[in-house]
Design an enzyme around this catalytic site. Structure first.
Site, PDB file in Angstrom:
ATOM      1  N   ASP A  94      15.483 134.713 -34.686  1.00 17.40           N
ATOM      2  CA  ASP A  94      15.182 134.519 -33.268  1.00 17.40           C
ATOM      3  C   ASP A  94      16.193 135.326 -32.452  1.00 17.40           C
ATOM      4  O   ASP A  94      17.116 135.925 -33.001  1.00 17.40           O
ATOM      5  CB  ASP A  94      15.174 133.036 -32.912  1.00 17.40           C
ATOM      6  CG  ASP A  94      16.525 132.382 -33.160  1.00 17.40           C
ATOM      7  OD1 ASP A  94      17.496 133.096 -33.470  1.00 17.40           O
ATOM      8  OD2 ASP A  94      16.613 131.147 -33.062  1.00 17.40           O
ATOM      9  N   ASP A 151       7.105 128.256 -36.585  1.00 17.62           N
ATOM     10  CA  ASP A 151       8.370 127.808 -37.172  1.00 17.62           C
ATOM     11  C   ASP A 151       8.696 126.481 -36.523  1.00 17.62           C
ATOM     12  O   ASP A 151       8.242 126.210 -35.401  1.00 17.62           O
ATOM     13  CB  ASP A 151       9.514 128.781 -36.876  1.00 17.62           C
ATOM     14  CG  ASP A 151      10.076 128.557 -35.477  1.00 17.62           C
ATOM     15  OD1 ASP A 151       9.436 129.003 -34.502  1.00 17.62           O
ATOM     16  OD2 ASP A 151      11.123 127.889 -35.344  1.00 17.62           O
ATOM     17  N   CYS A 201      -0.839 114.868 -53.218  1.00 13.29           N
ATOM     18  CA  CYS A 201       0.007 116.015 -52.858  1.00 13.29           C
ATOM     19  C   CYS A 201       0.373 116.850 -54.082  1.00 13.29           C
ATOM     20  O   CYS A 201       0.660 116.310 -55.152  1.00 13.29           O
ATOM     21  CB  CYS A 201       1.266 115.516 -52.157  1.00 13.29           C
ATOM     22  SG  CYS A 201       2.412 116.833 -51.720  1.00 13.29           S
ATOM     23  N   CYS A 203       2.988 118.992 -54.057  1.00 13.55           N
ATOM     24  CA  CYS A 203       4.366 119.494 -53.926  1.00 13.55           C
ATOM     25  C   CYS A 203       5.173 119.148 -55.177  1.00 13.55           C
ATOM     26  O   CYS A 203       4.804 118.254 -55.951  1.00 13.55           O
ATOM     27  CB  CYS A 203       5.054 118.924 -52.682  1.00 13.55           C
ATOM     28  SG  CYS A 203       5.819 117.310 -52.913  1.00 13.55           S
ATOM     29  N   CYS A 208       6.255 115.341 -55.501  1.00 12.21           N
ATOM     30  CA  CYS A 208       5.188 114.425 -55.919  1.00 12.21           C
ATOM     31  C   CYS A 208       4.747 114.715 -57.354  1.00 12.21           C
ATOM     32  O   CYS A 208       4.506 113.790 -58.134  1.00 12.21           O
ATOM     33  CB  CYS A 208       4.000 114.515 -54.964  1.00 12.21           C
ATOM     34  SG  CYS A 208       4.372 113.812 -53.337  1.00 12.21           S
ATOM     35  N   HIS A 233       8.610 118.135 -49.818  1.00 17.21           N
ATOM     36  CA  HIS A 233       7.289 117.538 -49.563  1.00 17.21           C
ATOM     37  C   HIS A 233       6.744 117.940 -48.191  1.00 17.21           C
ATOM     38  O   HIS A 233       5.595 118.381 -48.073  1.00 17.21           O
ATOM     39  CB  HIS A 233       7.374 116.011 -49.666  1.00 17.21           C
ATOM     40  CG  HIS A 233       6.112 115.319 -49.275  1.00 17.21           C
ATOM     41  ND1 HIS A 233       5.085 115.106 -50.161  1.00 17.21           N
ATOM     42  CD2 HIS A 233       5.677 114.844 -48.073  1.00 17.21           C
ATOM     43  CE1 HIS A 233       4.077 114.518 -49.533  1.00 17.21           C
ATOM     44  NE2 HIS A 233       4.416 114.346 -48.271  1.00 17.21           N
TER      45      HIS A 233
END
Lengths: 356, 356
Positions: free
Chosen positions: A89, A272, A311, A313, A316, A343
Site C-alpha cells: 500500500d 485485502d 471446509c 482448509c 479442518c 481457516h
C-alpha cells in the site's frame, strides 16, 4: 496487464493479472502481511490457503526494518520467503489512521513515528521510492484519505479528491523516473486510488480521473471505514458501470464474505483485509453460509468436530477439533491463532475461486 | 520394557524403550507440551525435530480442560493429534512451584487453583487416576519435592524422601488397581521418582528404594532447581554406578546441552525441559559448540545467514535468515517463537542422536 477471461451473468468477471512475479487469477483476496509476514504463518502455509498475492504495509516496513535494510537483503521476497506477487500500500491509510499527523501540506504528510518519536515526511515521491526499494510487484499511488474523518465532511472530501489526483500524477511521474531503466517485464504495476467518500459525484469523477491515467489498476479507497453495508453496496453498484475493462479493480480493505460476494458481482477483482486473520486470532471464524462462530465459547469445550465439516482448509482437514482449538485459545497458545487464520483465509479464497 | 542396545565408552548407553504407543530409541529428549501442545507448534512440526516422546503436565491439564473432558474426547493423543508416546508428570512439581500450597499432609497436598480460587487435593492415588484418564503412556509416581525450598533443608529433605517412598508405594498400588484389567501390551509404564536433594546418602537410598520396586523407570527429581552445574554433575557422577540396567533413567527438568551430554555419559536415558522452547520464544538460540546467540540483538538486523549454517533443522534448512527472524521477534510475531523453537528442539535431538 489485465486480461478479462470471462464475464459472470451477475456482472462480475474472471481474469488474469500479469505481474512480474507471476500471473494470477482474479478475483483474488490478499492476506495482509503487515510487516512482511502474515502473523504467525509461514509463507508456505499462506500459499496453501490458495492465496497467490500478499499485501504488505509500506508505512510499517518503512519504520522497521526500513526499506534500505530490506533492499540490502534482496527485497521483500528474499527477506520474507514469499515468492509470489506482493502488493504494497502507499502508506497513506496508515499515516492517517495510526499516527500523530503533524501537518498535511500539498507536499505531503508529516507524521510522528510512534516508536522513536521522530518526525517523518511521506510524499507521493517518497512513497514510490520506498515501495520500489521494498521490491513490490504492485505499487499503490499515494492518496489523501479522509474517510476516517467524516467530521471534516464535504469541503475536505472534495479537496482530498483533488489532492489525491495531483498526488497520483506526482506518483506516476516519480514511478516512471525510477523504473525508466527497468525492462518492461521487470517493471512493477502501478495502481491509482479513487477517493470521494460516499459522494457519488466525487466518486465518479475520481474513478474517471484515475482511469484516464496510465495506471494498471484502480484502487477504490475510503470505503469499509465505518459506513453502513447498504451505503457501501450502493456505491459499488453505482460505480460498476464506470469501470474501464482494461484496468484491474481493487476494493481496498474489504474482506467480509457478504461484501466480497457483492463486490465481485459488481466488477471488483481484488481485495485485502486484516479481518480474516485478526478475527481468527480472537477466535472468530466463518463457517458455511457466512455464519460466525466464536471458538472461545464454552459450548465447544467437548466438541470433537472440526471448525466446519464442509471446509477443505488445512486446519479442518487435519482434524483439529473445536475442543482442542478452544483449549489452545483459552491457554493463549499462538497455535490457536495460526490454525484459525488458515481457516478464515481459506474461507475467503474459496469465495474467490467460485467466481473464477 | 527397556532394552539396552549398546554401551558407550563414556559410560552412557543406547537402548530402546518400549511403550504401548511405540518403541523409541534412547537417549531422548521430550519437548514440553505443558497443556498438551508444545507452544506454537503443530504435532507434525514437533515430530520433524526428531522428537518421539512428548511430556504433558498433569497439573495444568487437570485444571483445564480437566481429565474428564480429555477422556471424553478420546484421551490426550486424540485430543492433541500427537500419536507418539506421551509422558505425564505427576503434578507434584507444579503444585510445589506454581501454586499456593494450603496444606501438605501424609494424605497429599491441598493447593489453590490460581484461576478459580478453589481448593484442590492432589494425592498419589488422584495423580494416578488423572494420568490414566489422560491416557498417558508413561506415568510418573507422585512425589514430595523439596529442592525448591532449600531453606527447609536437611530434616525436611529426609522427610520428603521418606514420604516420596511411601507415596511411591501408594502410587504403585493405585496404578495396579486401575490397570489390572488392561492387557499387558496396553498398560502404560510407571516410573518412580528419587529425591534427596544434594545429599548423597539420601540420594543413594532413594535411588535404591525406587529401583527395588516394580516400576519401569527411575525419575531423578529435584535436580536442576537452582544448584550449581558442578553440584549437579557431582551428583550424576555419584549416582551412575548405582543404576539398575533394567530400568530407564529419566533426569527430570534438564535440557541444557552441556548438562545433557554429561548426563548421557553418566547413564541417563531421558530428558525433558522447558528451556529450549522458552529460550527460543525469547530469541535465545543454541548454535554449534553449545554457544548461544540472541536473535533480538541489533547485530543481526541485516544478517542474511541462517541461525546456524551447520544446522539441519527445518528453520535453518528453509533459509529463514537471522535478519528476518530478528524482525519477527521485534514485531512480536509468534512465528518467530515457533521457528526458533524448532531450531532449539532440533539442537537437543541431535545431541541425543549422537549417542544412539
Amino acid at each position: 496487464m489485465f486480461q478479462e477471461v470471462s464475464k459472470h451473468k451477475t456482472g462480475g468477471r474472471a481474469g488474469i493479472l500479469k505481474t512480474r512475479a507471476a500471473s494470477v487469477k482474479t478475483p483474488f483476496f490478499m492476506p495482509v502481511a503487515t510487516r512482511g509476514a502474515v502473523k504467525s504463518l509461514e509463507p508456505a502455509e499462506v500459499a496453501a490457503t490458495g492465496a497467490e498475492v500478499l499485501l504488505a504495509n509500506t508505512y510499517h516496513l518503512h519504520l522497521a526494518p526500513g526499506e534500505n535494510t530490506i533492499k540490502k537483503l534482496g527485497g521483500l521476497h528474499a527477506f520474507t520467503g514469499w515468492n509470489g506477487p506482493i502488493l504494497t500500500d502507499s502508506g497513506g491509510f496508515q499515516v492517517f489512521s495510526l499516527s500523530n499527523i503533524r501537518k498535511i501540506t500539498e507536499e505531503g504528510v508529516v507524521f510522528k513515528d510512534p516508536a522513536s518519536g521522530r518526525e517523518v515526511l511521506l510524499t507521493p515521491e517518497k512513497s514510490m521510492q520506498i515501495q520500489l526499494a521494498l521490491g513490490a510487484d504492485i505499487i499503490m499511488a499515494f492518496d489523501d484519505v479522509t474517510g476516517l474523518d467524516p467530521g471534516k465532511a464535504k469541503v475536505r472530501e472534495a479537496e482530498a479528491v483533488e489532492r489525491t489526483h495531483r498526488w497520483l500524477l506526482r506518483s506516476i511521474a516519480e514511478f516512471k523516473k525510477l523504473t525508466a531503466k527497468n525492462p518492461k517485464s521487470k517493471r512493477p504495476l502501478l495502481f491509482g486510488i479513487a477517493q470521494g467518500g460516499l459522494d457519488k459525484k466525487l466518486r465518479a469523477k475520481s474513478v474517471e480521473f484515475v482511469q484516464s491515467t496510465e495506471v494498471d489498476g484502480l484502487g477504490i479507497g475510503g470505503l469499509s471505514v465505518g459506513e453502513g453495508t447498504k451505503q457501501m453496496h450502493d456505491m459499488l453498484k453505482f460505480l460498476a458501470p464506470l469501470y474501464d475493462p482494461a484496468k484491474t479493480r481493487y476494493l481496498m480493505g474489504v474482506g467480509e464474505p457478504t461484501n466480497m460476494r457483492f463486490a465481485i458481482q459488481h466488477g471488483i477483482d481484488m481485495f485485502d483485509c486484516v479481518l480474516p486473520t485478526r478475527n481468527a486470532r480472537h477466535g472468530s471464524l466463518w463457517i458455511s453460509g457466512d455464519k460466525k462462530l466464536n471458538l472461545k465459547n464454552g459450548q465447544f469445550a467437548a466438541d470433537k468436530s472440526p471448525i466446519d465439516k464442509t471446509c477443505d482448509c488445512y486446519t479442518c482437514q487435519q482434524g483439529y477439533s473445536r475442543a482442542f482449538l478452544r483449549h489452545l485459545f483459552k491457554m493463549t497458545d499462538p497455535l490457536a491463532g495460526k490454525l484459525a487464520s488458515i481457516h478464515n483465509l481459506r474461507y475467503l479464497q474459496r469465495i474467490c475461486e467460485q467466481y473464477r
